[in-house]
Write an enzyme that holds these catalytic residues in place. Structure first.
Site, mmCIF file in Angstrom:
data_model
loop_
_atom_site.group_PDB
_atom_site.id
_atom_site.type_symbol
_atom_site.label_atom_id
_atom_site.label_comp_id
_atom_site.label_asym_id
_atom_site.label_seq_id
_atom_site.Cartn_x
_atom_site.Cartn_y
_atom_site.Cartn_z
ATOM 1 C CG ASN A 46 41.154 9.340 52.852
ATOM 2 O OD1 ASN A 46 41.177 9.081 51.662
ATOM 3 N ND2 ASN A 46 40.067 9.219 53.579
ATOM 4 C CG ASN A 102 45.023 3.204 62.842
ATOM 5 O OD1 ASN A 102 44.627 2.860 63.950
ATOM 6 N ND2 ASN A 102 46.151 2.784 62.332
ATOM 7 C CB CYS A 132 44.542 14.250 56.195
ATOM 8 S SG CYS A 132 43.307 14.509 57.466
ATOM 9 C CD GLU A 136 44.077 17.482 53.082
ATOM 10 O OE1 GLU A 136 44.045 16.267 53.383
ATOM 11 O OE2 GLU A 136 43.110 18.246 53.240
ATOM 12 C CB CYS A 173 45.253 19.379 56.462
ATOM 13 S SG CYS A 173 45.312 17.586 56.579
HETATM 14 N N1 THU Z 1 40.351 13.690 55.542
HETATM 15 C C1 THU Z 1 41.401 14.053 54.739
HETATM 16 O O1 THU Z 1 42.046 13.200 54.118
HETATM 17 N N2 THU Z 1 41.704 15.369 54.649
HETATM 18 C C2 THU Z 1 41.044 16.379 55.299
HETATM 19 O O2 THU Z 1 41.459 17.525 55.229
HETATM 20 C C3 THU Z 1 39.818 16.064 56.047
HETATM 21 C C4 THU Z 1 39.548 14.631 56.312
HETATM 22 C C5 THU Z 1 40.027 12.258 55.665
HETATM 23 C C6 THU Z 1 40.351 11.685 57.024
HETATM 24 C C7 THU Z 1 39.405 10.516 57.088
HETATM 25 O O3 THU Z 1 40.024 9.404 56.471
HETATM 26 C C8 THU Z 1 38.221 10.928 56.232
HETATM 27 O O4 THU Z 1 38.644 12.054 55.488
HETATM 28 C C9 THU Z 1 36.989 11.302 57.039
HETATM 29 O O5 THU Z 1 37.300 12.227 58.037
#
Ligand code: THU
Length: 170
Positions: free
Chosen positions: A56, A59, A67, A69, A108
């Site tokens: 992830n 910002n 995210c 994914e 996602c």
């Molecule tokens: N996040 C992901 O990378 N994937 C998800 O499906 C849920 C949330 C990340 C976004 C953010 O950087 C951190 O998790 C907290 O929300």
């Protein structure tokens, strides 16, 4: 709980599933996560056997965070290897976190669903907490029932054309 959501142990996974989860766990450490401190790694496997991974990236304008994914799926597309069969997602506040097993956010899920239309496979989704003590295996159809997709826009045939073009381009 949907029928197809299974809580399993890491040792119950096949070797290829374990490999994908390890790769998602490894990329977690690359997260740019100064706002949440939450680490997520995602790895996708394709029909051709390719593995693409991403962490992830946050910002200062919080809602613009990307995210894990998204990056992993995008890498498969950009590598000309768009037919994803499985995605593994691993997340937590640190590498030894026994906490809750994260599941993909709503956006996602929609992106994973788009990939499932490209590969014509009900994508397998493997979720793990960061110490791999809590594993959930499911399918995108269980995470996102009654999806909105290319068929609703009468564009499912167009996906086939685009897929051919992506695969042909060097
Ligand atoms: N996040 C992901 O990378 N994937 C998800 O499906 C849920 C949330 C990340 C976004 C953010 O950087 C951190 O998790 C907290 O929300």
């Amino acid at each position: 709980m949907p029928m197809g959501v299974n809580h399993v142990s890491f040792k119950d996974l096949s070797t290829t599933q374990q490999e994908l989860v390890f790769s998602a766990q490894k990329v977690m450490s690359k997260a740019y996560n100064i706002y949440s401190d939450y680490f997520v790694g995602a790895s996708v496997r394709t029909k051709k056997g390719g593995i693409y991974s991403s962490a992830n990236m946050e910002n200062s304008s919080y809602g613009l965070s990307i995210c894990a994914e998204v990056g992993a799926i995008q890498q498969a597309i950009s590598s000309g290897d768009p037919e994803i069969t499985t995605i593994a997602v691993c997340g937590g506040f640190n590498s030894e976190n026994k906490g809750k097993t994260p599941t993909p956010c709503g956006r996602c899920r929609q992106l994973i669903y788009e990939s499932s239309q490209i590969s014509s496979i009900d994508l397998e989704v493997i979720c793990a907490n960061s110490d791999l003590s809590g594993i959930i295996i499911t399918k995108i159809s269980d995470l996102l029932p009654l999806p909105f997709g290319s068929k609703d826009l009468h564009l499912d045939l167009k996906i086939k054309e685009i897929k051919k073009r992506i695969k042909k381009s060097k």
